[in-house]
Design a protein around this motif. Sequence first.
Motif, PDB file in Angstrom:
ATOM      1  N   ALA A   1       0.739  -1.355  -0.092  1.00 33.82           N
ATOM      2  CA  ALA A   1      -0.085  -0.227   0.169  1.00 33.82           C
ATOM      3  C   ALA A   1       0.933   1.052   0.143  1.00 33.82           C
ATOM      4  O   ALA A   1       2.593   1.258   0.744  1.00 33.82           O
ATOM      5  N   GLU A   2       0.126   2.234  -0.402  1.00 36.74           N
ATOM      6  CA  GLU A   2       0.909   3.839  -0.442  1.00 36.74           C
ATOM      7  C   GLU A   2       0.481   4.394   0.839  1.00 36.74           C
ATOM      8  O   GLU A   2      -0.935   4.668   1.236  1.00 36.74           O
ATOM      9  N   VAL A   3       1.302   4.528   1.927  1.00 38.69           N
ATOM     10  CA  VAL A   3       0.298   4.712   3.520  1.00 38.69           C
ATOM     11  C   VAL A   3       1.328   6.136   3.204  1.00 38.69           C
ATOM     12  O   VAL A   3       2.210   6.708   3.427  1.00 38.69           O
ATOM     13  N   ILE A   4       0.337   7.207   4.296  1.00 39.19           N
ATOM     14  CA  ILE A   4       0.103   7.746   4.906  1.00 39.19           C
ATOM     15  C   ILE A   4      -0.499   8.249   5.807  1.00 39.19           C
ATOM     16  O   ILE A   4      -1.184   7.801   7.101  1.00 39.19           O
ATOM     17  N   THR A   5       0.774   8.965   7.111  1.00 45.42           N
ATOM     18  CA  THR A   5       0.705   8.398   8.902  1.00 45.42           C
ATOM     19  C   THR A   5       0.031   9.992   9.313  1.00 45.42           C
ATOM     20  O   THR A   5       0.524  10.710   9.138  1.00 45.42           O
ATOM     21  N   ILE A   6      -0.934   9.666  10.076  1.00 46.41           N
ATOM     22  CA  ILE A   6      -0.966  11.327  11.121  1.00 46.41           C
ATOM     23  C   ILE A   6      -0.996  10.320  12.502  1.00 46.41           C
ATOM     24  O   ILE A   6      -1.124   8.910  12.937  1.00 46.41           O
ATOM     25  N   GLY A   7      -0.695  11.417  13.047  1.00 45.15           N
ATOM     26  CA  GLY A   7      -0.392  10.437  15.074  1.00 45.15           C
ATOM     27  C   GLY A   7       0.550   9.580  15.000  1.00 45.15           C
ATOM     28  O   GLY A   7       0.495   8.380  15.968  1.00 45.15           O
ATOM     29  N   ALA A   8       1.842   9.654  14.126  1.00 47.77           N
ATOM     30  CA  ALA A   8       2.984   8.569  14.056  1.00 47.77           C
ATOM     31  C   ALA A   8       3.940   9.376  15.053  1.00 47.77           C
ATOM     32  O   ALA A   8       5.330   8.423  14.818  1.00 47.77           O
ATOM     33  N   GLU A   9       4.022   9.817  15.911  1.00 51.38           N
ATOM     34  CA  GLU A   9       4.643  10.314  16.645  1.00 51.38           C
ATOM     35  C   GLU A   9       4.598  10.401  18.048  1.00 51.38           C
ATOM     36  O   GLU A   9       5.153  11.934  18.673  1.00 51.38           O
ATOM     37  N   PRO A  10       5.413   9.681  18.143  1.00 52.03           N
ATOM     38  CA  PRO A  10       4.260   8.888  20.116  1.00 52.03           C
ATOM     39  C   PRO A  10       5.407   9.717  20.597  1.00 52.03           C
ATOM     40  O   PRO A  10       6.959  10.073  20.395  1.00 52.03           O
ATOM     41  N   ASP A  11       5.178  10.962  22.268  1.00 51.07           N
ATOM     42  CA  ASP A  11       6.724  11.458  22.048  1.00 51.07           C
ATOM     43  C   ASP A  11       6.305  11.234  24.317  1.00 51.07           C
ATOM     44  O   ASP A  11       7.064  11.640  25.172  1.00 51.07           O
ATOM     45  N   GLY A  12       5.268  10.419  24.092  1.00 52.90           N
ATOM     46  CA  GLY A  12       5.038   9.305  26.059  1.00 52.90           C
ATOM     47  C   GLY A  12       4.164  10.753  26.331  1.00 52.90           C
ATOM     48  O   GLY A  12       3.685  10.056  27.648  1.00 52.90           O
ATOM     49  N   LEU A  13       3.922  11.850  26.103  1.00 56.83           N
ATOM     50  CA  LEU A  13       2.681  12.053  26.537  1.00 56.83           C
ATOM     51  C   LEU A  13       1.561  12.444  25.629  1.00 56.83           C
ATOM     52  O   LEU A  13       0.707  12.571  26.381  1.00 56.83           O
ATOM     53  N   ASN A  14       1.476  12.436  24.847  1.00 58.74           N
ATOM     54  CA  ASN A  14       0.918  12.345  23.990  1.00 58.74           C
ATOM     55  C   ASN A  14      -0.002  11.480  22.780  1.00 58.74           C
ATOM     56  O   ASN A  14      -1.627  11.301  22.004  1.00 58.74           O
ATOM     57  N   ILE A  15      -0.316   9.988  23.748  1.00 56.02           N
ATOM     58  CA  ILE A  15      -1.420   9.080  23.165  1.00 56.02           C
ATOM     59  C   ILE A  15      -2.232   9.637  22.916  1.00 56.02           C
ATOM     60  O   ILE A  15      -3.184   9.734  24.383  1.00 56.02           O
TER      61      ILE A  15
END
Length: 452
Positions: free
Chosen positions: A204-218
């Motif tokens: 698949a051609e993949v576009i991601t959002i919400g894929a930068e976890p910093d330990g606080l933003n889950i």
Amino acid sequence: MGRLFGTDGVRGVANADLTAELALGLSVAAAHVLAEAGTFEGHRPTAVVGRDPRASGEFLEAAVVAGLASAGVDVLRVGVLPTPAVAYLTGSLGADIGVMLSASHNAMPDNGVKFFARGGHKLADELEDRIETVYEQHRTGEPWARPTGAGVGRISDYAEGFDRYVAHLIGVLPNRLDGLKVVLDEAHGAAAHVSPEAFARAGAEVITIGAEPDGLNINDGCGSTHLALLRAAVVEHGADLGIAHDGDADRCLAVDGAGEEIDGDQILAVLALAMREAGQLRKDTVVGTVMSNLGFKIAMEREGIQLVQTAVGDRYVLESMKAEGYALGGEQSGHVIVLDHATTGDGTLTGLMLAARVAATGRSLADLAGVMERLPQVLVNVPDVDKSRVDTSPELATAVAEAERELGATGRVLLRQSGTEPLVRVMVEAADIEQARSVAGRLADVVKSALG
């Protein structure tokens, strides 16, 4: 002490309710109880330990690992991976215990600890009760049996877990996803790296959002509990579909190419037809819960597929599937279990299988999901009432009977007590949303007067 284990492990505010001491003690107790239950069968036990990206998971992981090793259990740390990955690795590596540190879709201050037995299966209620008992005995003064010297557990990192799990996901797909454009909302959670990798390897051609976890933003304004960002991204990028996970990626909701939500019932309907076509839907049956939309039930009946309904909770769905040998089950919330390939809900696997169906048929997700019409469903929570009398109140029974007569065959009423709060949930389905709201409001008033 109230029961620590809820419907999905032990959860609470990290470092307040769920402390390092509690996590360590529960891990030692689990090791002792599972040894007594014969799970270790006389050999040196091994545990797989994973977590989601919450900051508190770092110290809780340290506590769990210390507890297990102090009880003589060798530990494989797999790092940040989804709950279903930990379950899968527990089974595929032949480990005796699996431990996942996550509070799923809960906000960041919370965390949780969940245990798996051999094979990657959730613990039975009696084993959880025994773990609590042993933990409480130790807390009040009874000493642990402690190994020394070579008897203590050894701790190692198992970085191979990532690739092993992704390979498993790709290996069970019926076809590739070449030609599909997919947006993935990872909720800044445990699947932030696994899910995009799996979809990309599948073509698949993949576009991601919400894929930068910093330990606080889950789960912070994203993921399966907040679909607005995914809807917008799918439309903006002209994607074929969007997939949303929760914090530990054991659930999956979807969005079609027009940005419309596809819920767990619709996903189950699509997969049920695909699996039956492939000869994989054992007994032509799918398992849902009492909260499954009436439109789902009507659609399955029309297609010649039986719907078995259980109490709310993926553990009850799984119990029914295992007891009767069914292959597919799940909840409206997006917990979907494909028992031939997973021992728990697996959001990444579900999303891959849904996308594979789109790719194989050449039909849009909206078209596939159109197999069922989702009837309007209204849910009202009535707080501060005696929920224990919801099934015994004559006044309430009369009101429900009247509502059911009014709704007829195209509507449904469900009243149930919350498992965690002092409230009663009133759910009404009808062909018309205004009728559903009216009936739900009247029933809520009766609940207040009869049980208040």
